[in-house]
Design a protein around this motif. Structure first.
Motif, PDB file in Angstrom:
ATOM      1  N   ALA A  96       0.820  -1.210   0.000  1.00  0.00           N
ATOM      2  CA  ALA A  96       0.000   0.000   0.000  1.00  0.00           C
ATOM      3  C   ALA A  96       0.848   1.252   0.000  1.00  0.00           C
ATOM      4  N   ALA A  97       2.013   1.217   0.675  1.00  0.00           N
ATOM      5  CA  ALA A  97       2.830   2.419   0.781  1.00  0.00           C
ATOM      6  C   ALA A  97       4.095   2.342  -0.033  1.00  0.00           C
ATOM      7  N   ARG A  98       4.346   1.193  -0.665  1.00  0.00           N
ATOM      8  CA  ARG A  98       5.629   1.106  -1.370  1.00  0.00           C
ATOM      9  C   ARG A  98       5.553   0.045  -2.473  1.00  0.00           C
ATOM     10  N   TRP A  99       6.170   0.393  -3.607  1.00  0.00           N
ATOM     11  CA  TRP A  99       6.336  -0.558  -4.694  1.00  0.00           C
ATOM     12  C   TRP A  99       7.826  -0.776  -4.886  1.00  0.00           C
ATOM     13  N   ASP A 100       8.182  -2.041  -5.023  1.00  0.00           N
ATOM     14  CA  ASP A 100       9.598  -2.375  -5.209  1.00  0.00           C
ATOM     15  C   ASP A 100       9.863  -2.772  -6.674  1.00  0.00           C
ATOM     16  N   TYR A 101      10.945  -2.196  -7.202  1.00  0.00           N
ATOM     17  CA  TYR A 101      11.438  -2.554  -8.538  1.00  0.00           C
ATOM     18  C   TYR A 101      12.898  -2.967  -8.379  1.00  0.00           C
ATOM     19  N   GLY A 102      13.101  -4.182  -7.867  1.00  0.00           N
ATOM     20  CA  GLY A 102      14.454  -4.601  -7.586  1.00  0.00           C
ATOM     21  C   GLY A 102      15.023  -3.748  -6.472  1.00  0.00           C
ATOM     22  N   PRO A 103      16.228  -3.216  -6.655  1.00  0.00           N
ATOM     23  CA  PRO A 103      16.805  -2.347  -5.624  1.00  0.00           C
ATOM     24  C   PRO A 103      16.154  -0.966  -5.593  1.00  0.00           C
ATOM     25  N   SER A 104      15.351  -0.624  -6.575  1.00  0.00           N
ATOM     26  CA  SER A 104      14.669   0.680  -6.592  1.00  0.00           C
ATOM     27  C   SER A 104      13.283   0.538  -5.992  1.00  0.00           C
ATOM     28  N   TRP A 105      12.707   1.679  -5.573  1.00  0.00           N
ATOM     29  CA  TRP A 105      11.384   1.627  -4.970  1.00  0.00           C
ATOM     30  C   TRP A 105      10.683   2.976  -5.115  1.00  0.00           C
ATOM     31  N   VAL A 106       9.353   2.926  -4.926  1.00  0.00           N
ATOM     32  CA  VAL A 106       8.514   4.130  -5.002  1.00  0.00           C
ATOM     33  C   VAL A 106       7.600   4.115  -3.789  1.00  0.00           C
ATOM     34  N   GLU A 107       7.459   5.259  -3.110  1.00  0.00           N
ATOM     35  CA  GLU A 107       6.602   5.376  -1.926  1.00  0.00           C
ATOM     36  C   GLU A 107       5.291   6.081  -2.301  1.00  0.00           C
ATOM     37  N   PHE A 108       4.197   5.607  -1.644  1.00  0.00           N
ATOM     38  CA  PHE A 108       2.871   6.169  -1.900  1.00  0.00           C
ATOM     39  C   PHE A 108       2.233   6.545  -0.566  1.00  0.00           C
ATOM     40  N   ARG A 109       1.349   7.484  -0.627  1.00  0.00           N
ATOM     41  CA  ARG A 109       0.464   7.785   0.496  1.00  0.00           C
ATOM     42  C   ARG A 109      -0.854   8.263  -0.090  1.00  0.00           C
ATOM     43  N   CYS A 110      -1.897   7.564   0.349  1.00  0.00           N
ATOM     44  CA  CYS A 110      -3.238   7.866  -0.167  1.00  0.00           C
ATOM     45  C   CYS A 110      -3.301   7.754  -1.685  1.00  0.00           C
ATOM     46  N   GLY A 111      -2.539   6.784  -2.236  1.00  0.00           N
ATOM     47  CA  GLY A 111      -2.570   6.555  -3.673  1.00  0.00           C
ATOM     48  C   GLY A 111      -1.786   7.565  -4.488  1.00  0.00           C
ATOM     49  N   LYS A 112      -0.962   8.400  -3.846  1.00  0.00           N
ATOM     50  CA  LYS A 112      -0.169   9.399  -4.533  1.00  0.00           C
ATOM     51  C   LYS A 112       1.314   9.148  -4.275  1.00  0.00           C
ATOM     52  N   VAL A 113       2.137   9.437  -5.295  1.00  0.00           N
ATOM     53  CA  VAL A 113       3.587   9.263  -5.149  1.00  0.00           C
ATOM     54  C   VAL A 113       4.118  10.381  -4.256  1.00  0.00           C
TER      55      VAL A 113
END
Length: 249
Positions: free
Chosen positions: A204-221
């Protein structure tokens, strides 16, 4: 001057003068013979006059052979190259009991020897009143080519309803919507998925792309990390939203 060599009377009989051409001289003789002929339907026959015309005509031809000009002419009277001087036959005066077959042959001889449609030879060739056939044909081809060119230009200028048709594709930047190609802070998760693709691990708060990642809150980056081992399509390697920009659910 004998009656047979009265060339003044000959020219008066033919309606010519001594300076005429041999071609006119021969044609005038043919016409006058048929007018005086006993089988002519429009004029009364004058056999004695026809006999005298034949003798004067023969004398004129003999004079031309000897001197190269017609009697009374001041200059030579050339004979056309394609016609010998003896090409015009003398018309024998028929007996009173002439047959219809002779009359028919005489009329056929007149039609072959006379100029078409009684055209005056001295007036020169008839003026050209229209395009020759070849020029008309070329003009029609040129007009047809112009019509086909115009029709093709009109067809290509009208957009087709077929999406695969030529000329209907919209070039990028020419009326196309501005679609983001890199990840930015505040972008929703659907846009992030469209840009980055499916993550290796999704929370819900994070997507992992291997060693990289993206954080979300309330569906927003709200931030990311782009590793050199697997870089993300982002404008910079690291980003984090300021506290004031973090959305509250």
């Amino acid at each position: 001057m004998s009656d047979d060599t009265d060339f003044v009377a000959l020219y008066n009989e033919l309606g010519l003068d001594a300076e005429c051409s041999m071609l006119h001289f021969k044609h005038a003789y043919r016409r006058r013979v048929m007018q005086l002929h006993p089988d002519h339907q429009r004029h009364p026959a004058d056999i004695s006059r026809l006999q005298r015309l034949n003798r004067m005509y023969a004398a004129a031809l003999e004079f031309h052979r000897a001197h190269g000009r017609l009697p009374g002419a001041s200059r030579p009277t050339p004979v056309p190259e394609d016609e010998a001087i003896d090409a015009v036959p003398f018309v024998d005066v028929p007996s009173p009991g002439v047959t219809p077959a002779f009359a028919a042959s005489a009329r056929a001889w007149t039609r072959e020897s006379e100029p078409a449609n009684d055209v005056d030879i001295e007036a020169g060739p008839a003026p050209v009143t229209g395009f020759p056939r070849r020029r008309r044909y070329l003009l029609m081809l040129a007009l047809l080519a112009l019509v086909l060119y115009w029709w093709g230009a009109q067809k290509t200028s009208i957009p087709s309803l077929d999406p695969a048709g030529p000329g209907d594709a919209v070039s990028p930047g020419l009326g196309a919507p501005d679609v983001a190609s890199r990840l930015t802070v505040g972008m929703d998760d659907e846009q992030a998925r469209r840009i980055l693709g499916e993550p290796d691990g999704e929370h819900a708060a994070r997507w992992d792309y291997g060693p990289s990642w993206v954080e979300f809150r309330c569906g927003k980056v709200i931030g990311w990390y782009s590793s050199p081992l697997r870089p993300l399509r982002v404008s910079e390697e690291n980003a984090h939203a300021a506290a004031a920009e973090v959305p509250h659910c």
